[in-house]
Design an enzyme around this catalytic site. Structure first.
Site, mmCIF file in Angstrom:
data_model
loop_
_atom_site.group_PDB
_atom_site.id
_atom_site.type_symbol
_atom_site.label_atom_id
_atom_site.label_comp_id
_atom_site.label_asym_id
_atom_site.label_seq_id
_atom_site.Cartn_x
_atom_site.Cartn_y
_atom_site.Cartn_z
ATOM 1 N N GLY A 4 0.802 -1.218 0.000
ATOM 2 C CA GLY A 4 0.000 0.000 0.000
ATOM 3 C C GLY A 4 0.829 1.258 0.000
ATOM 4 C CB ILE A 5 0.294 4.464 1.799
ATOM 5 C CG1 ILE A 5 -1.025 4.867 1.146
ATOM 6 C CG2 ILE A 5 1.128 5.680 2.188
ATOM 7 C CD1 ILE A 5 -1.995 5.580 2.051
ATOM 8 N N GLY A 6 2.721 2.493 2.386
ATOM 9 C CA GLY A 6 4.071 2.283 2.911
ATOM 10 C C GLY A 6 5.020 1.765 1.848
ATOM 11 C CB ALA A 8 3.851 4.073 -2.633
ATOM 12 C CB VAL A 53 3.246 -1.065 15.242
ATOM 13 C CG1 VAL A 53 4.165 -1.066 14.032
ATOM 14 C CG2 VAL A 53 1.785 -1.060 14.851
ATOM 15 C CE1 TYR A 138 -9.644 5.892 8.474
ATOM 16 C CE2 TYR A 138 -8.421 3.902 9.025
ATOM 17 C CZ TYR A 138 -8.599 5.040 8.257
ATOM 18 O OH TYR A 138 -7.679 5.340 7.256
ATOM 19 C CB ALA A 140 -12.160 8.314 17.192
ATOM 20 C CG ASP A 174 -6.020 1.181 -6.177
ATOM 21 O OD1 ASP A 174 -5.561 0.997 -7.319
ATOM 22 O OD2 ASP A 174 -6.636 0.293 -5.516
HETATM 23 N N1 LIG Z 1 -6.071 3.487 1.750
HETATM 24 C C1 LIG Z 1 -6.723 4.592 2.040
HETATM 25 O O1 LIG Z 1 -7.769 4.945 1.440
HETATM 26 C C2 LIG Z 1 -6.211 5.480 3.115
HETATM 27 C C3 LIG Z 1 -5.273 5.041 4.048
HETATM 28 N N2 LIG Z 1 -4.871 5.884 5.043
HETATM 29 C C4 LIG Z 1 -3.916 5.457 6.044
HETATM 30 O O2 LIG Z 1 -2.674 5.139 5.412
HETATM 31 C C5 LIG Z 1 -1.963 4.189 6.217
HETATM 32 C C6 LIG Z 1 -1.528 3.029 5.345
HETATM 33 O O3 LIG Z 1 -2.706 2.430 4.871
HETATM 34 P P1 LIG Z 1 -2.772 1.606 3.494
HETATM 35 O O4 LIG Z 1 -1.419 1.575 2.861
HETATM 36 O O5 LIG Z 1 -3.925 2.110 2.728
HETATM 37 O O6 LIG Z 1 -3.167 0.188 4.081
HETATM 38 P P2 LIG Z 1 -2.616 -1.263 3.758
HETATM 39 O O7 LIG Z 1 -3.511 -2.196 4.475
HETATM 40 O O8 LIG Z 1 -2.391 -1.408 2.298
HETATM 41 O O9 LIG Z 1 -1.165 -1.264 4.482
HETATM 42 C C7 LIG Z 1 -1.096 -1.165 5.867
HETATM 43 C C8 LIG Z 1 0.103 -1.982 6.310
HETATM 44 O O10 LIG Z 1 0.119 -1.921 7.739
HETATM 45 C C9 LIG Z 1 0.449 -3.215 8.204
HETATM 46 N N3 LIG Z 1 -0.041 -3.406 9.567
HETATM 47 C C10 LIG Z 1 -1.324 -3.521 9.970
HETATM 48 N N4 LIG Z 1 -1.375 -3.747 11.287
HETATM 49 C C11 LIG Z 1 -0.093 -3.786 11.733
HETATM 50 C C12 LIG Z 1 0.506 -3.993 12.991
HETATM 51 N N5 LIG Z 1 -0.215 -4.237 14.092
HETATM 52 N N6 LIG Z 1 1.859 -3.957 13.073
HETATM 53 C C13 LIG Z 1 2.611 -3.723 11.970
HETATM 54 N N7 LIG Z 1 2.110 -3.522 10.753
HETATM 55 C C14 LIG Z 1 0.756 -3.556 10.640
HETATM 56 C C15 LIG Z 1 -0.219 -4.163 7.233
HETATM 57 O O11 LIG Z 1 0.380 -5.450 7.285
HETATM 58 C C16 LIG Z 1 -0.013 -3.441 5.917
HETATM 59 O O12 LIG Z 1 1.173 -3.862 5.263
HETATM 60 C C17 LIG Z 1 -2.950 3.781 7.336
HETATM 61 O O13 LIG Z 1 -2.629 4.506 8.517
HETATM 62 C C18 LIG Z 1 -4.307 4.220 6.799
HETATM 63 O O14 LIG Z 1 -5.231 4.507 7.825
HETATM 64 C C19 LIG Z 1 -5.352 7.173 5.162
HETATM 65 C C20 LIG Z 1 -6.275 7.629 4.259
HETATM 66 C C21 LIG Z 1 -6.748 6.831 3.171
HETATM 67 C C1 LIG Z 2 -11.715 1.331 5.438
HETATM 68 C C2 LIG Z 2 -11.393 2.591 4.738
HETATM 69 C C3 LIG Z 2 -10.043 2.990 5.032
HETATM 70 C C4 LIG Z 2 -9.534 4.175 4.729
HETATM 71 C C5 LIG Z 2 -10.285 5.238 4.042
HETATM 72 C C6 LIG Z 2 -9.833 6.605 4.442
HETATM 73 O O1 LIG Z 2 -8.963 6.654 5.533
HETATM 74 C C7 LIG Z 2 -11.061 7.387 4.773
HETATM 75 C C8 LIG Z 2 -11.329 8.518 4.111
HETATM 76 C C9 LIG Z 2 -12.549 9.246 4.505
HETATM 77 C C10 LIG Z 2 -12.956 10.364 3.893
HETATM 78 C C11 LIG Z 2 -12.343 10.888 2.680
HETATM 79 C C12 LIG Z 2 -12.718 12.139 2.271
HETATM 80 C C13 LIG Z 2 -12.199 12.740 1.056
HETATM 81 C C14 LIG Z 2 -12.437 14.079 0.875
HETATM 82 C C15 LIG Z 2 -11.948 14.746 -0.324
HETATM 83 O O2 LIG Z 2 -11.426 14.136 -1.230
HETATM 84 C C16 LIG Z 2 -12.106 16.244 -0.386
HETATM 85 O O3 LIG Z 2 -11.972 16.693 -1.743
HETATM 86 C C17 LIG Z 2 -13.451 16.707 0.158
HETATM 87 C C18 LIG Z 2 -13.484 18.214 0.253
HETATM 88 C C19 LIG Z 2 -13.260 18.857 1.416
HETATM 89 C C20 LIG Z 2 -12.936 18.126 2.685
HETATM 90 C C21 LIG Z 2 -12.914 19.123 3.842
HETATM 91 C C22 LIG Z 2 -11.575 19.759 4.016
HETATM 92 O O4 LIG Z 2 -10.686 19.651 3.124
HETATM 93 O O5 LIG Z 2 -11.386 20.350 5.094
#
Ligand SMILES: NC(=O)C1=CN([C@@H]2O[C@H](COP(=O)(O)OP(=O)(O)OC[C@H]3O[C@@H](n4cnc5c(N)ncnc54)[C@H](O)[C@@H]3O)[C@@H](O)[C@H]2O)C=CC1
Ligand SMILES: CC/C=C\C[C@H](O)/C=C/C=C\C=C\C=C\C(=O)[C@@H](O)C/C=C\CCC(=O)O
Length: 248
Positions: A4-6, A8, A53, A138, A140, A174
């Protein structure tokens, strides 16, 4: 993070010739990641450390192993995140471990401990700005990451730690985490709102992990950025949240 993000961000860091410790719970993902990094960058430039972690001793040991291997620590990215029905676990991973990771990073980088300074990036989410009924706990935790990180950034300034602390708030990205909205194990009773969640995703768009890595590299390389809350959305790209100045 090994996916995922990590994953990248690790790629971008190593393309910038950083030496990287990839810390992840998932051994198979981690081994795959390490194999790919070795092929592209050579075996000496990274290590994979399998670690939960939420296990404070294991995380402490992971930091020490990293410093022992590479000689010092300059950058910490507290990225691990989950969205689980077990909401206590969600808090442990998304917030408690970010706090612990920040404190461990300071132990190895802060001038208060005689170290040379550095940079800490804590990963929050746009969920902290646009809360959703789909994942209240989440949401919070992601609010907590922002509040803690901004306070710690001020503490670093007041204390002369020499450590920049910033927050990154991606919108939908994604990665496998997004798939968790389909599953009751992850969403609990809120899984019935999954169609509304997916409507939000379709409305706001889904970002590529590589753009989040670009934001991370900006926070890492621009040493004027401290105490900032970076937001990354499809509509505005990489930008920063602005807060009303505190009235003194
Ligand atoms: N994917 C999304 O839409 C969004 C993600 N984020 C945040 O970005 C960060 C990375 O998320 P993603 O890359 O999307 O998720 P992901 O699920 O693809 O990657 C998360 C990684 O964290 C690891 N992980 C989970 N629990 C763990 C633990 N207890 N100890 C060590 N490693 C652990 C997993 O094994 C995985 O490799 C997270 O904090 C997530 O909340 C934030 C906004 C949007
Ligand atoms: C299980 C799902 C895991 C992760 C999903 C992620 O962490 C959650 C995202 C939740 C909301 C996303 C919102 C996206 C907002 C936008 O793209 C903005 O363009 C909306 C416009 C304004 C937001 C208000 C501001 O910028 O202050």
């Amino acid at each position: 993070g090994a996916q995922g993000i990590g994953r990248a961000v690790v790629q971008s860091l190593m393309q910038s010739r950083a030496q990287v410790a990839v810390v992840d719970l998932n051994r198979s993902c981690g081994d795959q990641c390490k194999s790919e990094l070795d092929s592209e960058f050579g075996a000496d430039c990274s290590i994979f450390l399998q670690c939960d972690v939420t296990d404070a001793d294991a995380l402490t040991a992971a930091f020490q192993t990293t410093v022992d291997r590479f000689g010092h620590l300059d950058i910490v990215i507290n990225n691990a995140g989950i969205n689980e029905k077990n909401w206590e676990k969600t808090i442990q991973v998304n917030l408690t471990s970010v706090i612990k990771g920040t404190y461990l990073g300071l132990e190895h980088m802060s001038k208060e401990y005689g170290k040379g300074g550095g940079s800490i990036i804590n990963v929050s989410s746009m969920a902290a700005f646009l809360h959703s009924p789909h994942q209240p706990v989440y949401t919070a935790t992601k609010h907590g990451v922002i509040g803690f990180s901004r306070a710690m950034a001020d503490a670093s300034s007041l204390g002369g730690y020499g450590v920049r602390i910033n927050v990154l708030c991606p919108a939908f990205v994604d990665t496998p985490l997004l798939l968790s909205v389909e599953h009751e194990d992850n969403m609990g009773k809120f899984v019935k709102f999954k169609d509304d969640f997916k409507k939000s995703m379709n409305h706001f768009g889904v970002l590529k992990p590589s753009l989040i890595a670009d934001g991370m590299m900006m926070l890492i390389t621009d040493d004027t950025i401290h105490g900032a809350v970076m937001k990354i959305t499809c509509s505005k790209g990489i930008h920063f949240h602005t807060y009303e100045p505190m009235s003194t």
